[in-house]
Every structure is written in structure tokens, then in C-alpha cells.
Write an enzyme that holds these catalytic residues in place. Structure first.
Site, mmCIF file in Angstrom:
data_model
loop_
_atom_site.group_PDB
_atom_site.id
_atom_site.type_symbol
_atom_site.label_atom_id
_atom_site.label_comp_id
_atom_site.label_asym_id
_atom_site.label_seq_id
_atom_site.Cartn_x
_atom_site.Cartn_y
_atom_site.Cartn_z
ATOM 1 N N PRO A 4 1.033 -1.437 -0.410
ATOM 2 C CA PRO A 4 -0.059 0.173 0.141
ATOM 3 C C PRO A 4 0.679 1.424 -0.209
ATOM 4 O O PRO A 4 1.582 1.778 0.588
ATOM 5 C CB PRO A 4 -1.110 -0.152 1.046
ATOM 6 C CG PRO A 4 -0.660 -1.646 1.726
ATOM 7 C CD PRO A 4 0.367 -2.075 0.943
ATOM 8 N N CYS A 5 0.643 2.063 -0.822
ATOM 9 C CA CYS A 5 1.122 3.438 -0.327
ATOM 10 C C CYS A 5 0.469 4.599 0.135
ATOM 11 O O CYS A 5 0.823 5.163 1.295
ATOM 12 C CB CYS A 5 1.168 4.166 -2.120
ATOM 13 S SG CYS A 5 2.084 3.049 -3.152
#
Length: 334
Positions: free
Chosen positions: A153-154
Site C-alpha cells: 500500500p502507498c
């Protein structure tokens, strides 16, 4: 920290590209050369419901942006549902079947409970709450010693608070591609979530703050948007006939049935959405138009797009299809 104050995503793209070209530092990355801001960046949207990006040089696919956002809010992580809207999606998955870091699945399923439900209950009981945090980062799965995972996840956390009867949201991001992510898909993803939670709390949509610890753009992508027309009038300011800024129809009419209507939409199990008109008036026409386009029935797709209730999505879809038509005509010498 650099701060960008924007009305909406169209404003943010222009301001962001200007600022990055002026202050960006050239870096080498695993994916090629990029410019990155030397400090974290906070982008504040005063009108986050104005989530549709119109810039032709960016050529954002509005069909994919909306459908991916609905897929997220539905808590999904499968590649299968998204692939018709973006054939490359499975290449971003580690196994080609699921996204381990899918935001929506992290919101609603990954940790064994629905974080959105708990967040809504907390803020309903005490709107001055400052402890409502939705997490997308799982250190057991994401903080690993190897660096060969595709799907990390960014965006990592979301902070929510209600002030003056408006829901304000801060999204924290570890590494943000400015063109494709921050000022493209992410605005749609997160503002849809914000609007759904605000409707569930019976309050307005306040400001959306996007904190990007590393905000960057790859040089080849920047090249495509280097000559943005900064004199263009934002379509949100001209879509209404009376000269006022355009306000899209509500995403949520009935919070109690919205998620079940969303499940029906995703599963294509019904065409009747009597409580939440967004599906019958915007989402279904967009999905139908996309299917017609994929069947090479572009004229029929255009006709269907013209039935979309939301003028912002309608314009973006028409513009995108028109660019496709022009490109094909040029290719075949028409």
C-alpha cells in the site's frame, strides 16, 4: 513541508506540476528517473467532491477511475472484476488473482472486521473524536525484509474528524506518484470514501488533506503534461447553465442501503436501485457505455454516456471517447 491549496483535482494537477518543475530534485528510482519534492507535501482540497479530472493531456480514464473506487468501497481485492476496465491490472498483483494491499479490502475485511463501520459508529457517538484512524498498512504483511513484493500500500492511514458539521479527512501516503496517483486515481478513491462516510454521519463533506511523504513524477510522464494550459477555465465552474459552480448529484441517498446497493451493482444482480439513484443514473450508464466501447460500438457508447445524470462524469467520458474517435480517424486517414 510544501503545502498546495487546491479547489479540486484539476486545480491540484496544475499547481503540482508547476511546483514540481520549479523545486523538484532529480532522482534515480527502480522505475527510472523521476523528479521528487525535497520535502513532504500536503495537498488540501476545499471541494473534494469535484473529483473528476478533465485535463486532455493527462487523458485520465474516467470509467476506470470510478469503477475502481466503487470496487474499493465494496471491500474487494480480486483482479477479475477490474480487468475489463484495465487489462493491465493483474500485472500489479503478486499472484495475478488478488491484490494483497487493496485499499478497500484493508478498510473492510483484511483485519477481520469492517473499519468503516467502526469509524462511523465512533464518530456518530462522539463527533469530536480524535482517535478515529483507518489503517491500510499491515506491518506483518508489508514491513518485510525482502523488496520483491509488487503490491504494498502507498496510502497507509486515514484520519477522520468532524468539525462544524463537516467531515474532514487526512490521508497519509508513504510514496505518491503525482500524475497517476495523487492527482489522478487517488482523489477519486478517497473522496468517494469521504462522501460515503459523511453521508453515513449525516454531515457535509469538508476538506480533504493528502499528506504525501514522497511526492514525485517520472520524467517520461511529466513530459506528457509539461505544456498544460494554465488559462483553461475549470469545467466545474462552467457546467451549470446558471453560471454557478457545478455540484454533482449525491453519491449516497440512503446510507443504510448504499453498501447493499453497491454489492448488487458489483455483482450485476439487479438494475433496480430505488434508494440510491447514483447507481441507476451514473454508475450503470457508465458501465454500459464502457461495455459498448469494448465491443467497438463507440457511437452507441457515446449515446449511452449522454444519459449519465452527473454532468462531470458525463463530460469526462464524452471527452475521453472523443479523443479515442479522433485518434482512430487519424490512424486510418479519415
Amino acid at each position: 513541508m510544501y503545502h498546495i491549496n487546491a479547489r479540486n483535482v484539476n486545480d491540484a494537477l496544475i499547481l503540482g506540476v508547476q511546483a514540481l518543475n520549479q523545486t523538484g530534485v532529480l532522482v534515480e528510482t527502480r522505475n527510472g528517473k523521476a523528479l521528487e519534492f525535497p520535502t513532504p507535501v500536503c495537498t488540501t482540497y476545499s471541494h473534494p467532491r469535484e473529483r473528476v479530472l478533465f485535463e486532455p493531456k493527462r487523458n485520465a480514464n474516467p470509467f476506470f477511475h470510478l469503477m475502481e473506487s466503487l470496487w474499493m468501497l465494496g471491500g474487494r481485492n480480486d483482479t477479475k472484476w477490474l480487468e475489463p476496465f484495465n487489462s493491465n491490472m493483474s500485472s500489479y498483483s503478486d499472484d495475478g488473482m488478488v491484490f494483497k494491499g487493496a485499499y478497500g479490502h484493508r478498510w473492510r475485511n483484511h483485519f477481520g472486521y469492517d473499519q468503516l463501520e467502526i469509524a462511523i459508529n465512533r464518530l456518530s457517538g462522539y463527533k469530536n473524536d480524535r482517535r478515529t484512524v483507518i489503517s491500510m498498512w499491515d506491518p506483518k504483511q508489508d514491513l518485510v525484509e525482502t523488496n520483491d513484493q509488487k503490491d504494498i500500500p502507498c496510502n497507509t492511514q486515514i484520519y477522520l474528524n468532524v468539525r462544524d458539521e463537516e467531515l474532514h479527512m487526512t490521508v497519509v501516503n508513504r510514496s505518491n506518484d503525482m500524475i497517476w496517483g495523487a492527482y489522478g486515481a487517488n482523489v477519486v478513491h478517497m473522496s468517494v470514501l469521504q462522501e460515503y462516510i459523511a453521508a453515513s454521519l449525516d454531515c457535509g463533506v469538508g476538506k480533504y488533506h493528502q499528506f504525501s511523504n514522497n511526492l514525485h513524477a517520472y520524467l517520461d510522464t511529466l513530459e506528457k503534461v509539461k505544456n498544460l494550459d494554465y488559462t483553461n477555465v475549470d469545467p466545474y465552474l462552467t457546467l451549470d447553465d446558471d453560471g454557478s459552480s457545478y455540484v454533482s448529484p449525491a453519491l449516497v441517498d440512503d446510507p443504510e442501503t448504499f453498501l447493499s446497493d453497491l454489492d448488487d451493482f458489483i455483482e450485476n444482480s439487479t438494475e433496480r436501485f430505488s434508494y440510491n439513484l447514483f447507481f441507476s443514473q451514473t454508475a450503470i450508464p457508465m458501465r454500459t457505455a464502457w461495455s459498448l466501447y469494448k465491443c467497438n460500438e463507440i457511437d452507441a457508447a457515446v449515446r449511452k454516456v449522454k444519459t449519465i445524470k452527473d454532468k462531470a462524469w458525463q463530460k469526462a467520458c464524452l471527452d475521453w471517447l472523443t479523443r479515442i474517435i479522433i485518434k482512430r480517424e487519424q490512424k486510418h486517414g479519415f
